[in-house]
Design a protein around this motif. Structure first.
Motif, PDB file in Angstrom:
ATOM      1  N   GLY A 214       0.778  -1.228   0.000  1.00  0.00           N
ATOM      2  CA  GLY A 214       0.000   0.000   0.000  1.00  0.00           C
ATOM      3  C   GLY A 214       0.809   1.276   0.000  1.00  0.00           C
ATOM      4  O   GLY A 214       0.244   2.369   0.099  1.00  0.00           O
ATOM      5  N   THR A 215       2.135   1.166  -0.146  1.00  0.00           N
ATOM      6  CA  THR A 215       2.978   2.362  -0.127  1.00  0.00           C
ATOM      7  C   THR A 215       2.610   3.330  -1.252  1.00  0.00           C
ATOM      8  O   THR A 215       2.376   4.523  -1.017  1.00  0.00           O
ATOM      9  N   GLY A 216       2.564   2.827  -2.489  1.00  0.00           N
ATOM     10  CA  GLY A 216       2.253   3.696  -3.621  1.00  0.00           C
ATOM     11  C   GLY A 216       0.834   4.223  -3.581  1.00  0.00           C
ATOM     12  O   GLY A 216       0.575   5.389  -3.920  1.00  0.00           O
ATOM     13  N   ASP A 217      -0.107   3.363  -3.139  1.00  0.00           N
ATOM     14  CA  ASP A 217      -1.498   3.789  -3.016  1.00  0.00           C
ATOM     15  C   ASP A 217      -1.608   4.957  -2.036  1.00  0.00           C
ATOM     16  O   ASP A 217      -2.268   5.970  -2.307  1.00  0.00           O
ATOM     17  N   THR A 218      -0.968   4.795  -0.891  1.00  0.00           N
ATOM     18  CA  THR A 218      -1.042   5.816   0.155  1.00  0.00           C
ATOM     19  C   THR A 218      -0.395   7.113  -0.289  1.00  0.00           C
ATOM     20  O   THR A 218      -0.923   8.210  -0.039  1.00  0.00           O
TER      21      THR A 218
END
Length: 275
Positions: A214-218
């Motif tokens: 979820g790093t890129g999503d966040t």
């Protein structure tokens, strides 16, 4: 009259374990004090070990979600996530042109941070033609930038050249996230190219953890949330970078293998900036 709560929408897939996709976006919106809506494009059955099944939403259902949300809510910014195939790309592009959801942050979600392909091969050119020109900000990871531009990205100069190429495709502002697959690396360096031509690097120490889902999503969701609040793109990117680094470097234990980042730590970091 009561002031409307600032609102944003994520146009994305749902990960059943809550670590990535729409759940991560909604966690990020909440952490940044923005009410989040979710426009579902796909869903996966997954846990910390991997994904066991996936389902793409029908075109008519995606279209209806656009109509239903836009008929009621004042949405001030949006972001895209998983757009799984040609049909989804076309319907999202068609419908986005008909609504007023504010600036759009495009998180390509086509190749994972480890290089695994997520988008059907036939859809890459369509993504370039129909989605990239809609982007107020586009946030590809290292491998996605390689795929979209055809450049190797051997150094920061090539990364800035790739960012320029993405601008030529229609994106106004570009953030290319640096590679972080080597456990021995000391830092992760992103490059940012803004609409006015200014450019800079963003560097943070490499934090070795398996909890980065979820790093890129966040990152893209916080940019969208800040744009919804009226921030300029540069400040939105800087806020998102600090919040995501806090979320990565304060890991939480959820699941048995690959886990989510810590949105509570991101929230604390964002609240510090309000003081």
């Amino acid at each position: 009259m009561v002031n409307q709560q600032i609102q944003a929408v994520t146009i994305a897939g749902h990960d059943s374990d809550g670590s990535a996709g729409m759940p991560a976006d909604l966690h990020a919106f909440f952490a940044d004090g923005v009410y989040g809506h979710g426009l579902l494009t796909a869903a996966v059955a997954g846990n910390s070990y991997g994904i066991d099944a996936a389902q793409v939403m029908p075109k008519d259902f995606i279209t209806q979600q656009f109509k239903t949300l836009s008929s009621d809510f004042k949405i001030s910014a949006a972001k895209t996530g998983m757009l799984a195939n040609d049909d989804v790309i076309n319907v999202v592009a068609d419908q986005y042109a008909k609504v007023d959801f504010g600036p759009l942050v495009v998180d390509p979600v086509i190749i994972t941070k480890h290089g695994a392909m997520l988008l059907e091969q036939s859809a890459y050119e369509l993504f370039r033609e129909r989605i990239i020109p809609l982007a107020t900000v586009i946030t590809p990871n290292f491998y996605e930038a390689q795929k979209l531009t055809g450049l190797e990205l051997n150094d920061s100069q090539e990364m800035f050249a790739a960012a320029k190429k993405l601008q030529e495709m229609g994106a106004k502002n570009v953030v290319i996230k640096g590679k972080h697959s080597n456990r021995n690396q000391k830092e992760v360096v992103d490059v940012v190219l803004l609409e006015d031509g200014s450019q800079f690097e963003l560097s943070r120490p490499f934090f070795d953890t398996t909890h980065v889902n979820g790093t890129g999503d966040t990152f893209s969701a916080i940019i969208a949330a800040e744009l919804a609040k009226g921030a300029n793109v540069k400040n939105a990117v800087l806020y998102a970078k600090d919040a995501v680094y806090a979320a990565i470097s304060n890991p939480i234990e959820v699941g048995h293998k690959f886990g989510p980042i810590n949105h509570w730590a991101a929230e604390r970091e964002l609240k510090k900036k309000e003081l």
